[in-house]
Design a protein around this motif. Sequence first.
Motif, PDB file in Angstrom:
ATOM      1  N   ALA A 287       0.820  -1.202   0.000  1.00  0.00           N
ATOM      2  CA  ALA A 287       0.000   0.000   0.000  1.00  0.00           C
ATOM      3  C   ALA A 287       0.858   1.258   0.000  1.00  0.00           C
ATOM      4  O   ALA A 287       0.950   1.963   0.993  1.00  0.00           O
ATOM      5  CB  ALA A 287      -0.931  -0.015   1.202  1.00  0.00           C
ATOM      6  N   TYR A 288       1.503   1.546  -1.111  1.00  0.00           N
ATOM      7  CA  TYR A 288       2.257   2.782  -1.231  1.00  0.00           C
ATOM      8  C   TYR A 288       2.007   3.367  -2.612  1.00  0.00           C
ATOM      9  O   TYR A 288       1.717   2.664  -3.553  1.00  0.00           O
ATOM     10  CB  TYR A 288       3.755   2.593  -0.961  1.00  0.00           C
ATOM     11  N   GLN A 289       2.091   4.670  -2.689  1.00  0.00           N
ATOM     12  CA  GLN A 289       1.827   5.384  -3.926  1.00  0.00           C
ATOM     13  C   GLN A 289       3.117   5.660  -4.712  1.00  0.00           C
ATOM     14  O   GLN A 289       3.118   5.649  -5.913  1.00  0.00           O
ATOM     15  CB  GLN A 289       1.147   6.728  -3.606  1.00  0.00           C
ATOM     16  N   SER A 290       4.179   5.929  -3.993  1.00  0.00           N
ATOM     17  CA  SER A 290       5.412   6.394  -4.595  1.00  0.00           C
ATOM     18  C   SER A 290       6.602   5.821  -3.832  1.00  0.00           C
ATOM     19  O   SER A 290       6.467   5.427  -2.679  1.00  0.00           O
ATOM     20  CB  SER A 290       5.439   7.927  -4.513  1.00  0.00           C
ATOM     21  N   TYR A 291       7.745   5.805  -4.478  1.00  0.00           N
ATOM     22  CA  TYR A 291       8.960   5.385  -3.782  1.00  0.00           C
ATOM     23  C   TYR A 291       9.213   6.277  -2.569  1.00  0.00           C
ATOM     24  O   TYR A 291       9.804   5.848  -1.592  1.00  0.00           O
ATOM     25  CB  TYR A 291      10.168   5.396  -4.730  1.00  0.00           C
TER      26      TYR A 291
ATOM     27  N   ASN B 179      15.922  -6.206   2.878  1.00  0.00           N
ATOM     28  CA  ASN B 179      15.705  -7.658   2.809  1.00  0.00           C
ATOM     29  C   ASN B 179      14.239  -8.005   3.015  1.00  0.00           C
ATOM     30  O   ASN B 179      13.701  -8.883   2.341  1.00  0.00           O
ATOM     31  CB  ASN B 179      16.595  -8.393   3.818  1.00  0.00           C
ATOM     32  N   GLY B 180      13.574  -7.315   3.941  1.00  0.00           N
ATOM     33  CA  GLY B 180      12.146  -7.521   4.145  1.00  0.00           C
ATOM     34  C   GLY B 180      11.346  -7.134   2.915  1.00  0.00           C
ATOM     35  O   GLY B 180      10.413  -7.842   2.512  1.00  0.00           O
ATOM     36  N   LEU B 181      11.700  -6.006   2.309  1.00  0.00           N
ATOM     37  CA  LEU B 181      11.032  -5.568   1.089  1.00  0.00           C
ATOM     38  C   LEU B 181      11.247  -6.577  -0.034  1.00  0.00           C
ATOM     39  O   LEU B 181      10.309  -6.935  -0.757  1.00  0.00           O
ATOM     40  CB  LEU B 181      11.548  -4.187   0.680  1.00  0.00           C
ATOM     41  N   LEU B 182      12.462  -7.073  -0.167  1.00  0.00           N
ATOM     42  CA  LEU B 182      12.773  -8.050  -1.203  1.00  0.00           C
ATOM     43  C   LEU B 182      11.952  -9.324  -1.015  1.00  0.00           C
ATOM     44  O   LEU B 182      11.389  -9.859  -1.979  1.00  0.00           O
ATOM     45  CB  LEU B 182      14.272  -8.358  -1.208  1.00  0.00           C
ATOM     46  N   GLN B 183      11.864  -9.802   0.200  1.00  0.00           N
ATOM     47  CA  GLN B 183      11.055 -10.999   0.473  1.00  0.00           C
ATOM     48  C   GLN B 183       9.597 -10.758   0.125  1.00  0.00           C
ATOM     49  O   GLN B 183       8.937 -11.622  -0.460  1.00  0.00           O
ATOM     50  CB  GLN B 183      11.196 -11.424   1.929  1.00  0.00           C
ATOM     51  N   SER B 184       9.085  -9.600   0.453  1.00  0.00           N
ATOM     52  CA  SER B 184       7.704  -9.253   0.133  1.00  0.00           C
ATOM     53  C   SER B 184       7.487  -9.219  -1.379  1.00  0.00           C
ATOM     54  O   SER B 184       6.478  -9.722  -1.883  1.00  0.00           O
ATOM     55  CB  SER B 184       7.374  -7.892   0.753  1.00  0.00           C
ATOM     56  N   LEU B 185       8.435  -8.641  -2.087  1.00  0.00           N
ATOM     57  CA  LEU B 185       8.336  -8.577  -3.550  1.00  0.00           C
ATOM     58  C   LEU B 185       8.433  -9.961  -4.172  1.00  0.00           C
ATOM     59  O   LEU B 185       7.741 -10.263  -5.149  1.00  0.00           O
ATOM     60  CB  LEU B 185       9.426  -7.665  -4.109  1.00  0.00           C
ATOM     61  N   GLN B 186       9.273 -10.815  -3.608  1.00  0.00           N
ATOM     62  CA  GLN B 186       9.398 -12.177  -4.127  1.00  0.00           C
ATOM     63  C   GLN B 186       8.100 -12.948  -3.933  1.00  0.00           C
ATOM     64  O   GLN B 186       7.677 -13.692  -4.812  1.00  0.00           O
ATOM     65  CB  GLN B 186      10.579 -12.893  -3.466  1.00  0.00           C
ATOM     66  N   ARG B 187       7.450 -12.755  -2.776  1.00  0.00           N
ATOM     67  CA  ARG B 187       6.151 -13.403  -2.559  1.00  0.00           C
ATOM     68  C   ARG B 187       5.107 -12.882  -3.537  1.00  0.00           C
ATOM     69  O   ARG B 187       4.327 -13.636  -4.090  1.00  0.00           O
ATOM     70  CB  ARG B 187       5.692 -13.185  -1.122  1.00  0.00           C
ATOM     71  N   ALA B 188       5.121 -11.556  -3.772  1.00  0.00           N
ATOM     72  CA  ALA B 188       4.159 -10.958  -4.698  1.00  0.00           C
ATOM     73  C   ALA B 188       4.410 -11.453  -6.128  1.00  0.00           C
ATOM     74  O   ALA B 188       3.454 -11.735  -6.856  1.00  0.00           O
ATOM     75  CB  ALA B 188       4.244  -9.433  -4.648  1.00  0.00           C
ATOM     76  N   GLY B 189       5.672 -11.591  -6.485  1.00  0.00           N
ATOM     77  CA  GLY B 189       6.010 -12.098  -7.822  1.00  0.00           C
ATOM     78  C   GLY B 189       5.614 -13.545  -7.990  1.00  0.00           C
ATOM     79  O   GLY B 189       5.119 -13.956  -9.040  1.00  0.00           O
ATOM     80  N   ALA B 190       5.793 -14.351  -6.946  1.00  0.00           N
ATOM     81  CA  ALA B 190       5.424 -15.765  -7.002  1.00  0.00           C
ATOM     82  C   ALA B 190       3.913 -15.910  -7.092  1.00  0.00           C
ATOM     83  O   ALA B 190       3.404 -16.809  -7.765  1.00  0.00           O
ATOM     84  CB  ALA B 190       5.955 -16.497  -5.781  1.00  0.00           C
ATOM     85  N   ALA B 191       3.182 -15.019  -6.422  1.00  0.00           N
ATOM     86  CA  ALA B 191       1.716 -15.083  -6.441  1.00  0.00           C
ATOM     87  C   ALA B 191       1.171 -14.765  -7.832  1.00  0.00           C
ATOM     88  O   ALA B 191       0.109 -15.241  -8.207  1.00  0.00           O
ATOM     89  CB  ALA B 191       1.143 -14.112  -5.415  1.00  0.00           C
ATOM     90  N   ARG B 192       1.913 -13.978  -8.609  1.00  0.00           N
ATOM     91  CA  ARG B 192       1.463 -13.599  -9.951  1.00  0.00           C
ATOM     92  C   ARG B 192       1.874 -14.615 -11.009  1.00  0.00           C
ATOM     93  O   ARG B 192       1.403 -14.558 -12.124  1.00  0.00           O
ATOM     94  CB  ARG B 192       2.013 -12.241 -10.325  1.00  0.00           C
ATOM     95  N   SER B 193       2.782 -15.511 -10.659  1.00  0.00           N
ATOM     96  CA  SER B 193       3.287 -16.477 -11.650  1.00  0.00           C
ATOM     97  C   SER B 193       2.263 -17.554 -11.942  1.00  0.00           C
ATOM     98  O   SER B 193       1.421 -17.894 -11.244  1.00  0.00           O
ATOM     99  CB  SER B 193       4.564 -17.140 -11.150  1.00  0.00           C
TER     100      SER B 193
ATOM    101  N   ASP C  96       7.211   7.129  -0.404  1.00  0.00           N
ATOM    102  CA  ASP C  96       6.468   6.599   0.734  1.00  0.00           C
ATOM    103  C   ASP C  96       7.192   5.433   1.407  1.00  0.00           C
ATOM    104  O   ASP C  96       6.818   5.035   2.506  1.00  0.00           O
ATOM    105  CB  ASP C  96       5.076   6.110   0.291  1.00  0.00           C
ATOM    106  N   LEU C  97       8.189   4.881   0.753  1.00  0.00           N
ATOM    107  CA  LEU C  97       8.891   3.711   1.269  1.00  0.00           C
ATOM    108  C   LEU C  97       9.888   4.099   2.366  1.00  0.00           C
ATOM    109  O   LEU C  97      10.744   4.961   2.159  1.00  0.00           O
ATOM    110  CB  LEU C  97       9.633   2.986   0.146  1.00  0.00           C
ATOM    111  N   VAL C  98       9.772   3.460   3.507  1.00  0.00           N
ATOM    112  CA  VAL C  98      10.689   3.715   4.622  1.00  0.00           C
ATOM    113  C   VAL C  98      12.127   3.436   4.184  1.00  0.00           C
ATOM    114  O   VAL C  98      13.052   4.172   4.557  1.00  0.00           O
ATOM    115  CB  VAL C  98      10.298   2.867   5.847  1.00  0.00           C
ATOM    116  N   ALA C  99      12.324   2.411   3.387  1.00  0.00           N
ATOM    117  CA  ALA C  99      13.672   2.072   2.917  1.00  0.00           C
ATOM    118  C   ALA C  99      14.286   3.248   2.155  1.00  0.00           C
ATOM    119  O   ALA C  99      15.457   3.591   2.371  1.00  0.00           O
ATOM    120  CB  ALA C  99      13.627   0.828   2.024  1.00  0.00           C
TER     121      ALA C  99
END
Length: 125
Positions: free
Chosen positions: A2-6, A111-125, A8-11
């Motif tokens: 749930a973010y609009q722009s980079y 690393n947390g963001l990367l894991q989240s993105l990997q899960r999101a990518g796997a869900a779309r595959s 907004d990212l804490v990282a």
Amino acid sequence: MAYQSYRDLVAWQKARQWVREVYQVSRRLPADERFGLTSQLRRAAVSVPANIAEGQARSGPREFGHHVSVALGSLAEVETLLILAGDLQYLRPEDIQTPLSHAQEIGRILNGLLQSLQRAGAARS
């Protein structure tokens, strides 16, 4: 996610603040390192928030994840350069303590963001 722009990212926010720290520390390096260690240190530091921003602007979680991975690599590069500057006695341990500590924090967030993105990518595959 749930973010609009980079922005907004804490990282990205923490990496942006951290770049300022790295620049301040790098001012203490010898003038004859201006085109060597100083330049490399600064370029690698700037690469962290820049890759977060570029990745977020890409088309999907897989590409974003790639850029987060690149940001993690640049983060490790800065850590190494700071440690080397200490080893070469260009910087004191107390000069590099804070930027190294913040780099570890940013690394955990990425690393947390990367894991989240990997899960999101796997869900779309």
